[in-house]
Every structure is written in C-alpha cells, then in structure tokens.
Design a protein around this motif. Structure first.
Motif, PDB file in Angstrom:
ATOM      1  N   HIS A 135     -27.626 -66.477  38.673  1.00 23.40           N
ATOM      2  CA  HIS A 135     -26.642 -66.121  37.642  1.00 23.40           C
ATOM      3  C   HIS A 135     -25.522 -67.167  37.502  1.00 23.40           C
ATOM      4  N   TYR A 136     -25.562 -68.175  38.346  1.00 19.67           N
ATOM      5  CA  TYR A 136     -24.475 -69.171  38.398  1.00 19.67           C
ATOM      6  C   TYR A 136     -24.186 -69.840  37.051  1.00 19.67           C
ATOM      7  N   PRO A 137     -25.221 -70.321  36.308  1.00 12.93           N
ATOM      8  CA  PRO A 137     -24.924 -70.980  35.026  1.00 12.93           C
ATOM      9  C   PRO A 137     -24.212 -70.069  34.027  1.00 12.93           C
ATOM     10  N   VAL A 138     -24.489 -68.773  34.102  1.00 13.59           N
ATOM     11  CA  VAL A 138     -23.852 -67.831  33.174  1.00 13.59           C
ATOM     12  C   VAL A 138     -22.447 -67.461  33.656  1.00 13.59           C
ATOM     13  N   LEU A 139     -22.333 -67.166  34.963  1.00 12.01           N
ATOM     14  CA  LEU A 139     -21.044 -66.743  35.526  1.00 12.01           C
ATOM     15  C   LEU A 139     -20.002 -67.855  35.511  1.00 12.01           C
ATOM     16  N   MET A 140     -20.458 -69.093  35.694  1.00 12.70           N
ATOM     17  CA  MET A 140     -19.523 -70.226  35.748  1.00 12.70           C
ATOM     18  C   MET A 140     -19.809 -71.198  34.606  1.00 12.70           C
ATOM     19  N   ASN A 141     -19.825 -70.674  33.381  1.00 15.77           N
ATOM     20  CA  ASN A 141     -20.029 -71.552  32.228  1.00 15.77           C
ATOM     21  C   ASN A 141     -18.756 -72.347  31.935  1.00 15.77           C
ATOM     22  N   HIS A 142     -18.841 -73.252  30.981  1.00 15.53           N
ATOM     23  CA  HIS A 142     -17.722 -74.175  30.719  1.00 15.53           C
ATOM     24  C   HIS A 142     -16.454 -73.427  30.309  1.00 15.53           C
ATOM     25  N   ARG A 143     -16.611 -72.364  29.527  1.00 12.08           N
ATOM     26  CA  ARG A 143     -15.452 -71.597  29.068  1.00 12.08           C
ATOM     27  C   ARG A 143     -14.735 -70.942  30.253  1.00 12.08           C
ATOM     28  N   VAL A 144     -15.523 -70.368  31.177  1.00  7.30           N
ATOM     29  CA  VAL A 144     -14.938 -69.734  32.367  1.00  7.30           C
ATOM     30  C   VAL A 144     -14.194 -70.762  33.217  1.00  7.30           C
TER      31      VAL A 144
END
Length: 320
Positions: A135-144
């Motif tokens: 889930h890392y790419p979703v949880l820590m996306n650029h916006r976050v």
C-alpha cells in the motif's frame, strides 16, 4: 534622570554582544578557518544531495523527497549562525542588534522545530515502506508527502512565533554579553533582570510537546519496523531495511539528544561552555554529517553520484 536611565536599560535599545566560541579558544584564527571549512562542506554536501534527488529519476521517491527537505533545512539553519560568527571574527566585531538577534532566534527556532517534525515524518515513511509495502505507493503519494513537508514547516514556524516574542520582550538590564555564538533562547533569557521562572516553565512545556510528539511517533514507527524486520525471511531484505533505518536513527539520536539537553535539562546542568559545545554539535556539525550519513551508507545515492560524475566523460566518448 534615574527614571530615564532605568527605562533605557529595560527597553533593550542597546546592542547585544555575542562572546561566541572564539573567546574560549587559544587559537581563534585556526578555529575560525575550521568552522568556515565545515560550513562550506555542509553547504556543498547538502546542495549536491538536493541536486541528486531532483535530477535522478531513481531517487524520486518519498524517502529521498524528505531527505532533500532535510538537506534544505540544514543548509538554511547553518547559514543563520555561521556567516555572522565568522564575519564578526574577521572584522573584529561582536555586536548584534536587538532586531537582528530576534530575527536570528526566530529563523533558528523555525528551522530546528521543522526538522524535529520532519524526522518524525521520515520515520512514518520508513514504517509505511517496510510494514505496508503493497500500500506504500498509495499511502505515501506525492500529495501526501507535500502535505507532510508543509505541515513540518508550519509547525516549526509556530515554535518560532511563540518563543521569539516571549524571549525578546523581557527587559534586559544586566550585562549585554551573550555567552554563546548566536541568539539562542536559554542564553538570551539569562540576561533578563526580571523573574523568568514562569516563562521558563512554559517554554519547557512547549519544548516537551515539540520534542515528545515527534519522539513518540519515531519510537512507535521503529518498534513496528523492528518487529517486521524480525519476521522477514530474506536476509537481504533485513540488511536493506536495517541500513535504511540505521541512517535515519543516527541523525535522530544526534539531533534530539542535543536538543533535549539544551531545552529540557534543568538549569543546574548547564554552563555556558557546555551549552556552546552542544549547540555546536547540532547546529554546525549535524548539517555536515547528514549528507555523509545518507550518501556513504546508501547505494542509491552513491550510484546516482557516480552516474552524475560520469556524464561528461560518457558524453565526450559518444561524440568521438
């Protein structure tokens, strides 16, 4: 006449004098050159790290985004203290105006406070990467990542806006000599002729919150990380996780250890000499160590550096 003199002494119109590191040294010129070299190394190392992160596609990850933010903060806060200190030594001047002292204090508090929270954000990033890799790419996306970095800068500025006015509005009727190399809160408050015990308690509580919140986040993140690493079957995976996390923990221990001593230890533990040594550790040495810690122990960064250094020869070879 007496009332006029009393008022002028209490309004703080006169300049402060930074006694600094050089007054304690037997070889001030040599120390000045050494600090200037460290300053240049810190600027160069952090600038190269920022350049590598932004120019190499392999480093366009949340971890290196936060590393580049850390480098930016380090470049800025070493620039708040060292140039003034070196120039004063070269020019033979030690004075700093009251507004200049307040600006230096505000910038320093903002940058150090921001770094406290950034190190916590970096620990959260490592927790997500190691404990929730799918889930890392979703949880820590650029916006976050941008929101987390912005939050760190904002919370750091809150620290600056709170502590600077409190410290600088005290009446200063004692000696104008600050036994430090920059306008740090504890050193400036010692010059006040009024009772500062209540404010010192409030500042202590503020610093506990500023330090305790990130420390709690970091401790929790690394507790889960260690459990996850322990369960890993892959020896290579364990090694990579330990390498990544140990770099971050080295920075955390250096930075938080010095900050806890400066702002949370009772005044009986403090002497001007000790305070200057500890401040020197985390305000001058840490910025030069950070790029070394994150580059020498990291194959991605060393690989990107080698690739950047080989660009020109490869380009010339292609032309031939």
């Amino acid at each position: 006449m007496d009332n006029t003199m009393w008022l002028s002494n209490h309004t703080g119109g006169a300049d402060f004098f930074l006694l600094g590191l050089f007054s304690q040294s037997k070889h001030p010129a040599l120390l000045c050159v050494a600090i200037f070299v460290i300053f240049l190394m810190a600027l160069t190392g952090n600038a190269i790290l920022i350049l590598l992160v932004h120019s190499n596609a392999h480093l366009h990850t949340p971890m290196y985004f936060f590393v580049s933010q850390l480098s930016l903060m380090d470049m800025m806060y070493i620039s708040v203290t060292v140039p003034k200190m070196v120039m004063d030594q070269v020019m033979g001047a030690k004075s700093i105006s009251v507004p200049g002292c307040g600006i230096q204090m505000f910038l320093y508090l903002t940058l150090v406070g921001s770094e406290f929270f950034l190190l916590a954000a970096m620990a959260c990033d490592r927790y997500m990467a190691i404990c929730h890799p799918l889930h890392y790419p979703v949880l820590m996306n650029h916006r976050v990542c941008l929101l987390l970095a912005s939050g760190c800068w904002f919370l750091g500025s809150v620290d600056g806006f709170m502590l600077t006015p409190i410290t600088m509005t005290f009446p200063f009727c004692r000696s104008r000599k600050i036994h430090h190399f920059f306008c740090e809160v504890p050193a400036v408050m010692k010059l006040s002729c009024s009772d500062t015990s209540l404010i010192e308690t409030l500042i202590y509580l503020c610093c506990v919150l500023m330090l305790l919140t990130p420390v709690t986040v970091i401790s929790s993140s690394y507790s889960f990380i260690l459990l996850t690493i322990h369960r890993m079957n892959s020896a290579e995976g364990r090694k990579k996780a330990f390498t990544t996390c140990s770099s971050h923990m080295t920075v955390v221990i250096l930075f938080y250890g010095a900050a806890i001593y400066t702002y949370m230890m009772p005044s009986s533990y403090h002497t001007p000499e000790k305070d200057m040594v500890v401040s020197f550790l985390y305000s001058i040495l840490t910025p030069v160590l950070n790029p070394l810690i994150y580059s020498l122990r990291n194959k991605d960064v060393t690989g990107a550096l080698k690739k950047m250094l080989n660009v020109e020869p490869a380009f010339q070879e292609n032309i031939k």
